[in-house]
Design an enzyme around this catalytic site. Structure first.
Site, PDB file in Angstrom:
ATOM      1  N   GLY A  41      -1.619  -0.345 -12.186  1.00  0.00           N
ATOM      2  CA  GLY A  41      -2.193  -1.323 -11.255  1.00  0.00           C
ATOM      3  C   GLY A  41      -1.811  -0.979  -9.828  1.00  0.00           C
ATOM      4  N   ARG A  58      -5.447   3.640 -15.470  1.00  0.00           N
ATOM      5  CA  ARG A  58      -4.525   3.662 -16.612  1.00  0.00           C
ATOM      6  C   ARG A  58      -5.167   4.639 -17.596  1.00  0.00           C
ATOM      7  NH1 ARG A  58      -1.631  -1.249 -15.417  1.00  0.00           N
ATOM      8  NH2 ARG A  58      -3.002  -2.839 -14.581  1.00  0.00           N
ATOM      9  N   ARG A 117       2.553  -9.996 -15.209  1.00  0.00           N
ATOM     10  CA  ARG A 117       2.560  -9.442 -16.573  1.00  0.00           C
ATOM     11  C   ARG A 117       3.521 -10.233 -17.444  1.00  0.00           C
ATOM     12  NH1 ARG A 117       3.027  -3.236 -18.207  1.00  0.00           N
ATOM     13  NH2 ARG A 117       4.751  -3.354 -16.758  1.00  0.00           N
TER      14      ARG A 117
HETATM   15  O1  F6P Z   1       0.975  -4.738 -13.259  1.00  0.00           O
HETATM   16  C1  F6P Z   1       0.247  -5.300 -12.247  1.00  0.00           C
HETATM   17  C2  F6P Z   1      -0.736  -6.300 -12.807  1.00  0.00           C
HETATM   18  O2  F6P Z   1      -1.465  -6.827 -11.711  1.00  0.00           O
HETATM   19  C3  F6P Z   1      -0.146  -7.427 -13.645  1.00  0.00           C
HETATM   20  O3  F6P Z   1       0.414  -8.440 -12.862  1.00  0.00           O
HETATM   21  C4  F6P Z   1      -1.353  -7.856 -14.436  1.00  0.00           C
HETATM   22  O4  F6P Z   1      -0.956  -8.439 -15.659  1.00  0.00           O
HETATM   23  C5  F6P Z   1      -2.079  -6.568 -14.674  1.00  0.00           C
HETATM   24  O5  F6P Z   1      -1.657  -5.669 -13.667  1.00  0.00           O
HETATM   25  C6  F6P Z   1      -3.574  -6.672 -14.615  1.00  0.00           C
HETATM   26  O6  F6P Z   1      -4.118  -5.436 -14.922  1.00  0.00           O
HETATM   27  P1  F6P Z   1      -5.626  -5.003 -14.728  1.00  0.00           P
HETATM   28  O7  F6P Z   1      -5.776  -4.504 -13.328  1.00  0.00           O
HETATM   29  O8  F6P Z   1      -5.835  -3.942 -15.720  1.00  0.00           O
HETATM   30  O9  F6P Z   1      -6.478  -6.222 -14.942  1.00  0.00           O
END
Ligand code: F6P
Length: 335
Positions: free
Chosen positions: A15, A76, A181
């Site tokens: 992220g 990711r 998270r």
């Molecule tokens: O790790 C950073 C974060 O923003 C978390 O707070 C959240 O749970 C997650 O990434 C969200 O991920 P994505 O961008 O895949 O929705």
């Protein structure tokens, strides 16, 4: 033993977090200053797999210190979790002549970095990796602070202050979900800063009556007619909490999920400064021919730690902060 390293790659993964650009800038400028070539790997580990890169020089990172997001893009990578994906990544490292990589991101990014360097060593290829912690969650065990946390807190506070205006006017209850998270650092910090009625964090087992019903009741008895409930996403969805409040307290809350807005925006001074120091340190570590390290903050100092050991470290949750919150919300005569 300086400058065994001739060329390094820098990438951002996982992220995004405000301040990642400042870290990239610091890595590139510190490398160039030491006569080390720097390649920007785009789209996280996928960039190594797909040979997706750009050559970086001091001016390619001009005017980004104040920008949110990451100029290198991020992702990711599922493919990188597999040895066959990492083998492709290693082939790119060999082709480009990379001696080291600075990986800017969170826990998953560092686990990927460690797996890559181990696989490199098994195939007789020496590749030094250094991690720089950047995530709004502040959930990296080895580092007291992670790049992006301060900006994300400020963004959430700004949004919640706005919500408070309208909740106060309409005498309503607001349930706000913040990111983090599995951790409650963001929620607790923000909850204290906005003067929340209640904050729910994963580190503390939820007792609905004690943690919400009683706090709303006390506030109401003290004369308050609007309530701000901050929920860390790792506890429950704000929707579910609001429904329970509706069913058990008999008021009709409004729900706001702050979501990805918390990841954007111009980085705060703290994030720019920390990112600059960490990026500088990462290159210094590589220039000293040290690899498998994570740059971290400990009591405000920048240190570097063995990556394998660092990944096993856990950060004690600061329950003192929770006590501060409790002291602010448990008085009987709050208005
Ligand atoms: O790790 C950073 C974060 O923003 C978390 O707070 C959240 O749970 C997650 O990434 C969200 O991920 P994505 O961008 O895949 O929705």
């Amino acid at each position: 033993m300086e400058n065994q390293i001739k060329r390094i790659g820098v990438l951002t993964s996982g992220g995004d977090a405000p301040g990642m650009n400042a870290a990239v800038r610091a890595v590139v400028r510190s490398a160039v200053g030491r006569g080390i070539d720097c390649i920007g790997i785009r789209r996280g580990w996928n960039g190594l797999i797909n040979s997706d890169f750009i050559h970086m020089n001091a001016s390619s990172v001009s005017h980004i210190i104040n920008k949110g997001g990451t100029m290198l893009y991020t992702a990711r990578s599922e493919e990188f979790m597999d040895p066959s994906g990492r083998a492709k990544a290693l082939a790119t490292c060999k082709l480009l002549g990379l001696d080291g990589i600075v990986a800017i991101g969170g826990d998953g990014t560092f686990r990927g970095a460690l797996a890559l360097s181990r696989q490199a060593a098994e195939s007789g290829h020496s590749l030094q990796v250094v991690g720089v912690p950047a995530t709004i969650d502040n959930d990296i065990g080895c580092s007291h602070y992670t790049i992006g946390f301060d900006t994300a807190c400020n963004t959430a506070v700004e949004c919640i202050d706005k919500l408070r205006d309208t909740m106060q006017s309409h005498e309503r209850c607001s349930v706000v979900e913040v990111m983090g998270r599995h951790a409650g650092y963001l929620a607790l910090y923000v909850g204290i800063a906005v003067g929340a009625t209640a904050v729910l964090i994963p580190e503390r087992e939820l007792d609905f009556d004690r943690d919400i019903v009683e706090k709303i009741r006390r506030a109401r008895l003290a004369g308050t007619t609007h309530y701000m409930i901050v929920v860390a996403e790792g506890v429950a969805s704000a929707m579910d909490i609001a429904k329970r409040i509706h069913d058990e307290v008999g008021i009709d809350p409004r729900v706001t999920v702050l979501g990805h807005i918390q990841r954007g925006g111009s980085p705060s001074a703290r994030d720019r400064e920390t990112a600059s120091r960490m990026g500088y340190e990462a290159v210094k570590v590589l220039a000293e021919s040290r690899g498998n390290r994570i740059v971290a903050t400990q009591d405000g100092r920048i240190v570097d730690l063995d990556m394998e050991e660092a990944l096993q470290m856990t950060k004690a949750f600061n329950m003192d902060r929770y006590q501060v919150l409790e002291a602010m919300t448990n008085c009987k005569d709050i208005l």
